[in-house]
Design a protein around this motif. Sequence first.
Motif, PDB file in Angstrom:
ATOM      1  N   LEU A  91      -6.237   6.770  -9.672  1.00  0.00           N
ATOM      2  CA  LEU A  91      -5.668   6.806  -8.327  1.00  0.00           C
ATOM      3  C   LEU A  91      -6.652   7.423  -7.340  1.00  0.00           C
ATOM      4  O   LEU A  91      -6.865   6.887  -6.237  1.00  0.00           O
ATOM      5  N   ASP A  92      -7.265   8.532  -7.724  1.00  0.00           N
ATOM      6  CA  ASP A  92      -8.203   9.211  -6.829  1.00  0.00           C
ATOM      7  C   ASP A  92      -9.435   8.345  -6.564  1.00  0.00           C
ATOM      8  O   ASP A  92      -9.859   8.179  -5.416  1.00  0.00           O
TER       9      ASP A  92
ATOM     10  N   THR B 134      -1.553  10.684  -2.714  1.00  0.00           N
ATOM     11  CA  THR B 134      -2.732  11.530  -2.941  1.00  0.00           C
ATOM     12  C   THR B 134      -2.421  12.745  -3.804  1.00  0.00           C
ATOM     13  O   THR B 134      -3.287  13.579  -4.025  1.00  0.00           O
TER      14      THR B 134
ATOM     15  N   PHE C 258       0.848  -1.193   0.000  1.00  0.00           N
ATOM     16  CA  PHE C 258       0.000   0.000   0.000  1.00  0.00           C
ATOM     17  C   PHE C 258       0.878   1.236   0.000  1.00  0.00           C
ATOM     18  O   PHE C 258       1.889   1.306   0.711  1.00  0.00           O
TER      19      PHE C 258
ATOM     20  N   GLN D 177       0.479   5.512   0.233  1.00  0.00           N
ATOM     21  CA  GLN D 177      -0.403   6.652   0.466  1.00  0.00           C
ATOM     22  C   GLN D 177      -0.030   7.757  -0.514  1.00  0.00           C
ATOM     23  O   GLN D 177       0.752   8.653  -0.196  1.00  0.00           O
TER      24      GLN D 177
ATOM     25  N   ALA E 109      -1.346   3.392  -8.166  1.00  0.00           N
ATOM     26  CA  ALA E 109      -0.131   4.136  -7.804  1.00  0.00           C
ATOM     27  C   ALA E 109       1.014   3.785  -8.745  1.00  0.00           C
ATOM     28  O   ALA E 109       1.775   4.662  -9.189  1.00  0.00           O
TER      29      ALA E 109
ATOM     30  N   SER F  67      -5.730  -0.206  -5.785  1.00  0.00           N
ATOM     31  CA  SER F  67      -5.115   1.042  -5.331  1.00  0.00           C
ATOM     32  C   SER F  67      -3.609   1.018  -5.580  1.00  0.00           C
ATOM     33  O   SER F  67      -3.021   2.011  -6.039  1.00  0.00           O
TER      34      SER F  67
ATOM     35  N   ARG G  81      -8.668   5.313  -4.352  1.00  0.00           N
ATOM     36  CA  ARG G  81      -8.601   5.611  -2.914  1.00  0.00           C
ATOM     37  C   ARG G  81     -10.007   5.635  -2.303  1.00  0.00           C
ATOM     38  O   ARG G  81     -10.229   5.098  -1.220  1.00  0.00           O
TER      39      ARG G  81
ATOM     40  N   GLU H 199      -7.489  -3.005  -2.412  1.00  0.00           N
ATOM     41  CA  GLU H 199      -6.094  -2.706  -2.061  1.00  0.00           C
ATOM     42  C   GLU H 199      -5.178  -2.930  -3.259  1.00  0.00           C
ATOM     43  O   GLU H 199      -4.274  -2.125  -3.527  1.00  0.00           O
TER      44      GLU H 199
ATOM     45  N   LEU I 255     -11.268   2.057  -2.031  1.00  0.00           N
ATOM     46  CA  LEU I 255     -10.643   1.322  -0.939  1.00  0.00           C
ATOM     47  C   LEU I 255     -11.239   1.732   0.399  1.00  0.00           C
ATOM     48  O   LEU I 255     -11.494   0.876   1.266  1.00  0.00           O
ATOM     49  N   ASP I 256     -11.475   3.019   0.596  1.00  0.00           N
ATOM     50  CA  ASP I 256     -12.101   3.470   1.847  1.00  0.00           C
ATOM     51  C   ASP I 256     -13.475   2.822   2.030  1.00  0.00           C
ATOM     52  O   ASP I 256     -13.815   2.351   3.130  1.00  0.00           O
TER      53      ASP I 256
END
Length: 484
Positions: free
Chosen positions: A398-399, A281, A277, A279, A461, A457, A402, A454, A405-406
Motif C-alpha cells: 500500500l505504501d 495511508t 481510488f 486515500q 487497499a 493502488s 501510493r 491507480e 501512483l504519485d
Amino acid sequence: MMPTRSTGLAAIVAAAALAACSTMPGERPLSPDLPANWTDAPAGAELPVSDWWANFDDPALTALVNEALLNGPSVQQALLRVRESRALSHSTVAQYLPELSATGQGQYSRAVENGALPTAGGGTEREQMTGSYGGSVSWEIPLFSRIEAAFVGSRANTRGAVADVRAAQVTLAGDVAQAYVDLRAAQASRAALQRSVETADELSRILDISFNAGITSEADAADARRLAEATRARLPGLVIEERRAENVLAVLRGLAPGTETPETRAVLDAEGQPVPFMQLTQAPAAPADLIRLRPDVARAEAQAIVAAAGVSNARTDLLPRLNLTGSILTTDALIGDPLNVGGTFANGTPLISIPLFDWGARLARVRERDAQFDQALLQYRQVVTQAVAEASNALVALDQGRLRLDSARRAETAAETTARGSRAAYGAGIQSLTDRLRSEQQLIDANLTRIDAEAQSARAAIATYRAFGGGPSFETPLREVPSQ
C-alpha cells in the motif's frame, strides 16, 4: 441395616464430585510475541474495518458488494455449515441427557381344535387379548465431566463455522472489489488506447495525403501507419480483460454471466468511469488486534478447543461409566380374563462399566488425541504469525503503491506537456515526424502507466483490508438460508 440419611447424602456428594472432575487439558492457544506497531504504517493508527468498500465512494461498487454478500454462493454455503454445526452441537450434548420413550404392545390368543385358555377365575375360554403400555428412561450419568467436554467442543465447533462465514464474507467482498477495479482499469485503458488510435489514424491519413502530394516521404507515412496498427493491436487484450471481470462479478453474485438486469448492465457499461481510488495511508488496526479481527485466527482457536475436547473424551474412555435404566409397565385384559394381567410394574437397573484390558487401544487413542491437540496449538501460532506477515506485506504494498501512483501522475503530466510541445514544433516544421511519433507513444505509455498505478493502488487497499479481516459489520446478525 438401612442406609442413613447421611450415607445417602455422602453418595450424592461423591457422585457430584465424580461428575465435576475435569479431564480437559490445561493448555490454551497462545499467540506468539507480536510487534507493537507496523513498520510501514503510522504508529497506533486504527480505522474501521467494517464496510470498508464504501470508502471508495463508488455507489456501483458498494451495490455490487452488498448484492454479493446477500446472494453469493460461498457465503450461503458457509451459513448452511453454521446450521449444520449447531444441529450437530445439539445432538452431541443431548446424548448425555436422560432419554425417555413410550412403549405399547398387544397380544391376542385363540384356542383352536378343542383347545382352551385358562382364566384368572379358574375356568377356561376360547380367546383372550392383553395390552401393555408404559414408559422407559435411560441415562448415562456424565461422570468425570464428560458433558463439559461435549459442550465445550460443540460450542467451539459452532464458533469455527461462524468464523468460516466471516472468512467467506471477507474473501467475497475483496474479490468483488478487485474484479470491479479490474473492470474499470480495463475500460479506462481501452478508452485511452482508443483515443491514441484515433490520433494515430488521423496522423496516418494526413501523411498519406502528404506522401501522395510528394511532400512527405514514404517511410514517414509507413511509420505513422505502423504506430496506428501497433496501438490498435493492444485493444483486444483489454476487451478480453473487461469480459473476464464482468463474468467474475456475475459469478460472485450468484448469477450466470450475461443474465444481469438492464440496470446493472448499464452501470457496468458506463463510459468514462474512473478507476476507484481510496486515500488509505494508515493501518486499519494494530498488530495485536489481528487476533480478534482475522477469521482464520478465530477458526484456528476453535479447532484447538475442539482438539482439547477430543483429548478429554479419550481420557474419560479410560474411566468407569455409569448407566441407569428404568421402566414402568401397565398390563390390562382387553378380551377375556387372562392370567397375570391387571397390574403396574416398575423396575430400575444401574449398570457400571469399568475398562480393564483392551491391549492398550484406549491409551493409544489418548496419545493420538494429545498429538492432535499439540498440532492444533502449533497451528494456531502459525496462523497468527502468517496473519501478521500478510498484513505487513499488504501495508508495504500500500505504501509503495501510493508512491508509484504519485510518480505515475507526475510522469503523465510531463508527457502531456512534451506531446503538446512536439505537436506545435512539428506543425511549425522545426521537429521531425520521428520525434512527434515518439512523444505520442510516450504519452500513451504514460496514460497506461498511470491507469495501472491507480489499479494497483486500489488493489493494495483491498488487500490491506482483506489482510485485516475487513467485511460487513460485526454486529450484523447471521441470516438463515432457506431450505431448497
